[in-house]
Each structure stands twice: as structure tokens, then as C-alpha cells.
Scaffold this active site. Structure first.
Site, PDB file in Angstrom:
ATOM      1  CB  VAL A 144      -0.390   6.710  -3.073  1.00 32.27           C
ATOM      2  CG1 VAL A 144      -0.988   7.803  -2.369  1.00 32.27           C
ATOM      3  CG2 VAL A 144      -0.743   6.904  -4.892  1.00 32.27           C
ATOM      4  CG  ASP A 147       5.317  10.427   1.733  1.00 32.80           C
ATOM      5  OD1 ASP A 147       4.883  11.391   2.463  1.00 32.80           O
ATOM      6  OD2 ASP A 147       5.496   9.262   1.625  1.00 32.80           O
ATOM      7  CG  LEU A 148       2.462  14.190   3.430  1.00 33.14           C
ATOM      8  CD1 LEU A 148       2.381  14.011   4.790  1.00 33.14           C
ATOM      9  CD2 LEU A 148       1.376  15.439   3.066  1.00 33.14           C
ATOM     10  N   GLY A 177       7.121   7.049   1.109  1.00 29.76           N
ATOM     11  CA  GLY A 177       8.049   7.557   2.055  1.00 29.76           C
ATOM     12  C   GLY A 177       9.409   7.890   1.339  1.00 29.76           C
ATOM     13  CG  HIS A 214      -0.428   2.978  15.465  1.00 30.16           C
ATOM     14  ND1 HIS A 214      -0.415   4.084  16.321  1.00 30.16           N
ATOM     15  CD2 HIS A 214       0.772   2.262  15.930  1.00 30.16           C
ATOM     16  CE1 HIS A 214       0.887   4.505  16.932  1.00 30.16           C
ATOM     17  NE2 HIS A 214       1.269   3.150  16.599  1.00 30.16           N
TER      18      HIS A 214
HETATM   19  C1  LIG Z   1       2.623   4.210   6.740  1.00 30.40           C
HETATM   20  S1  LIG Z   1       3.596   5.333   5.854  1.00 30.40           S
HETATM   21  C2  LIG Z   1       3.885   4.002   4.412  1.00 30.40           C
HETATM   22  C3  LIG Z   1       5.294   4.264   3.751  1.00 30.40           C
HETATM   23  C4  LIG Z   1       5.456   3.227   2.817  1.00 30.40           C
HETATM   24  N1  LIG Z   1       4.577   3.100   1.723  1.00 30.40           N
HETATM   25  C5  LIG Z   1       5.600   1.751   3.216  1.00 30.40           C
HETATM   26  O1  LIG Z   1       4.483   0.920   3.622  1.00 30.40           O
HETATM   27  O2  LIG Z   1       6.688   1.470   3.783  1.00 30.40           O
HETATM   28  C6  LIG Z   1       2.473   6.674   5.149  1.00 30.40           C
HETATM   29  C7  LIG Z   1       3.204   7.377   4.084  1.00 30.40           C
HETATM   30  O3  LIG Z   1       2.256   8.313   3.629  1.00 30.40           O
HETATM   31  C8  LIG Z   1       2.713   9.603   3.662  1.00 30.40           C
HETATM   32  N2  LIG Z   1       1.395  10.626   3.701  1.00 30.40           N
HETATM   33  C9  LIG Z   1       0.749  10.750   4.756  1.00 30.40           C
HETATM   34  N3  LIG Z   1      -0.469  11.587   4.453  1.00 30.40           N
HETATM   35  C10 LIG Z   1      -0.287  11.956   3.082  1.00 30.40           C
HETATM   36  C11 LIG Z   1      -0.854  12.684   2.288  1.00 30.40           C
HETATM   37  N4  LIG Z   1      -1.967  13.126   2.375  1.00 30.40           N
HETATM   38  N5  LIG Z   1      -0.499  12.838   0.882  1.00 30.40           N
HETATM   39  C12 LIG Z   1       0.819  11.883   0.536  1.00 30.40           C
HETATM   40  N6  LIG Z   1       1.475  11.350   1.314  1.00 30.40           N
HETATM   41  C13 LIG Z   1       0.979  11.355   2.615  1.00 30.40           C
HETATM   42  C14 LIG Z   1       3.520   9.782   5.114  1.00 30.40           C
HETATM   43  O4  LIG Z   1       4.250  10.757   4.969  1.00 30.40           O
HETATM   44  C15 LIG Z   1       4.047   8.483   4.877  1.00 30.40           C
HETATM   45  O5  LIG Z   1       5.353   8.368   4.170  1.00 30.40           O
END
Ligand SMILES: C[S@@+](CC[C@H](N)C(=O)[O-])C[C@H]1O[C@@H](n2cnc3c(N)ncnc32)[C@H](O)[C@@H]1O
Length: 250
Positions: free
Chosen positions: A187, A211-212, A190, A249
Site C-alpha cells: 500500500v 499507489d495513486l 511507489g 514527512h
Molecule cells: C512515503 S511514500 C512510500 C513509498 C514506499 N512504500 C517506500 O517506502 O519506499 C508514500 C507513497 O504512498 C502513495 N500515496 C499517498 N497517498 C496515497 C493514497 N491516498 N492512496 C494510495 N497511495 C498513496 C504516494 O504516492 C507514495 O508513493
């Protein structure tokens, strides 16, 4: 008295505190670590490095002196009178590619977009409303990324470099946790790097990278991984287990 005197020295660290990030970013953009790595440990002189990077030697000298003082790169003597630069454990993390690279994370966090909210930190502390990112850009970081593909790519690349580092540690120490799982949804996964690594090590798992929509639409293909776009606050794909790894953050 001694503390007062020390304070007058220490304050300069804060006056010029931004320089550490700026010089690190400069080193990554120039590709200094990549040039040194290509020499297989042979010390590279200032003249050679300046020529390889098309840089001004006096300025590059000052950049290198700043970095070496912080254990990013080393300067060693060779051939009696010459000195040259070599990699250090820290500088190796600045290579643009490689499983341990943190370069993309530095480039994300040092980008004007990500620094702008920090300029409004005091306002954020005084206010009761929006996050510092929203106050700076008018929308949250994910909406901003959806509308700005270049920033979205900075985020995805930074997350992928973190995923490679974190997954290597997880796979080394906790692979048993994934035994018995047929289908796993990541979830907020990325660009799918996390699941790509996981499924490669645990081929019995079918991965769903969730992801989005703007993120999965540009994600690369990984064997055994399906990309699904959506909003996790509405619903997430059905699977035997869900995986969440977030470092950013807001
Ligand atoms: C901080 S990144 C983490 C990426 C990966 N899990 C890592 O730690 O390397 C958060 C991810 O969540 C996705 N994201 C943010 N809001 C979201 C939502 N409402 N539904 C699904 N994905 C979401 C973002 O696009 C991003 O890719």
C-alpha cells in the site's frame, strides 16, 4: 564566560547550516562519486577530476575540501608528491546508481519544492490549520505531485532508493515472515521497487503494487507484480497480507 565564547563560535554553524545540503546536492549533480568509482580505487587528482567533470579547478578544490572535512571522499598521498581523491563509505552512497545509493533522496529533500515548507515552519507552529507543505504550495504533497510530473519523479526515485536499502535489510533478516503468503499488496508502494525485490526473493508471492493513479501509470514493470491505481482511503485490493512502508514527512 567559556560557554558565551563557544556560543559566538557555534552560531556560525547555524548561519551557514544550509551549506551541507547544498554542497552534497552539488556533488551528486556533478557526479563526483560516479567518476571516482569508475577508477576502481585509483586516486584521482584535482586536475583529472576537474577535467572529467568540466569544472573550474579552484572551485572544485573548495567543494572537495568541504566534503572531505565531513568524511565524504578522502584525499590520499600517492607517488611521493601527489595527492588524489578516493571514495569513502559516505561518498559511495552518493553515486547516482547502485543498491545503496541515497542520491535520489538527497535530491528530493533538497529540492526547492520540499524546502519551501521549512521556510514557513514558524508560521506552521503558530497556526492551527494546514500542514507546512499545504501552506507553501496550496495542496498536499500527493496532489502537488499528481499535477507536477517532474516532482512526482523526484519522489518516486527517492522512495525507490530507500526501498532498495530497506528491502535488502528485510530480505537478509526477515524473509521467513513472508512464507505462506500467496498474494501481498504493497500500500503506497511507489514505483514497485519494493515488491519487485520481494517477489524476486520470494517467487511464491504474487505482488500487487497499489499507489495513486499518477504513480502507477509511470511505474516500471516487474516480474510477478501487478500495478493497481487507487486511493487507499477508499479501498485497497484484496490480498492475503498488506505491506506498508512510508518514510516521508508531510
Ligand atoms: C512515503 S511514500 C512510500 C513509498 C514506499 N512504500 C517506500 O517506502 O519506499 C508514500 C507513497 O504512498 C502513495 N500515496 C499517498 N497517498 C496515497 C493514497 N491516498 N492512496 C494510495 N497511495 C498513496 C504516494 O504516492 C507514495 O508513493
Amino acid at each position: 564566560m567559556e560557554e558565551e565564547a563557544q556560543a559566538k563560535v557555534d552560531i556560525w554553524k547555524y548561519v551557514f547550516g544550509f551549506t551541507e545540503m547544498a554542497v552534497l546536492k552539488c556533488a551528486i549533480e556533478l557526479g563526483i562519486a560516479d567518476v571516482l568509482e569508475s577508477q576502481d580505487g585509483r586516486p584521482v587528482t584535482l586536475a583529472e577530476l576537474s577535467s572529467a567533470l568540466s569544472c573550474s579547478p579552484p572551485i572544485l578544490y573548495r567543494v572537495m575540501r568541504f566534503l572531505i572535512h565531513r568524511k565524504i571522499f578522502k584525499e590520499i598521498s600517492f607517488n611521493q608528491e601527489s595527492t588524489g581523491y578516493v571514495q569513502s563509505p559516505l561518498s559511495r552512497l552518493l553515486m547516482k546508481k547502485g543498491d545503496n545509493s541515497m542520491a535520489a533522496f538527497v535530491l528530493l529533500e533538497s529540492s526547492p519544492v520540499m524546502l519551501a515548507p521549512w521556510h514557513g515552519l514558524s508560521a506552521r507552529a503558530l497556526a492551527t490549520g494546514a500542514s507546512a507543505f499545504v501552506a507553501a504550495h496550496g495542496e498536499d504533497v500527493w496532489c502537488y505531485a499528481a499535477a507536477n510530473p517532474a516532482h512526482s519523479k523526484l519522489i518516486d526515485d527517492a522512495m525507490a532508493c530507500h526501498a532498495r536499502v530497506a528491502m535488502s535489510a528485510i530480505m537478509e533478516n526477515y524473509v521467513d515472515v513472508f512464507k505462506g503468503i500467496g498474494c501481498l499488496v504493497d500500500v503506497g508502494g511507489g514505483d514497485g521497487t519494493t515488491l519487485g525485490i520481494l517477489v524476486n526473493k520470494c517467487p511464491w508471492i504474487r505482488g500487487i503494487n497499489f499507489d495513486l493513479p499518477h504513480v502507477v501509470s509511470t511505474a516500471q514493470n516487474w516480474d510477478g507484480v501487478e500495478h493497481i491505481g487507487g486511493n487507499m482511503f477508499e479501498k485497497i485490493p484484496k490480498a492475503d497480507a498488506a505491506f506498508l512502508m512510508w518514510v516521508l514527512h508531510d
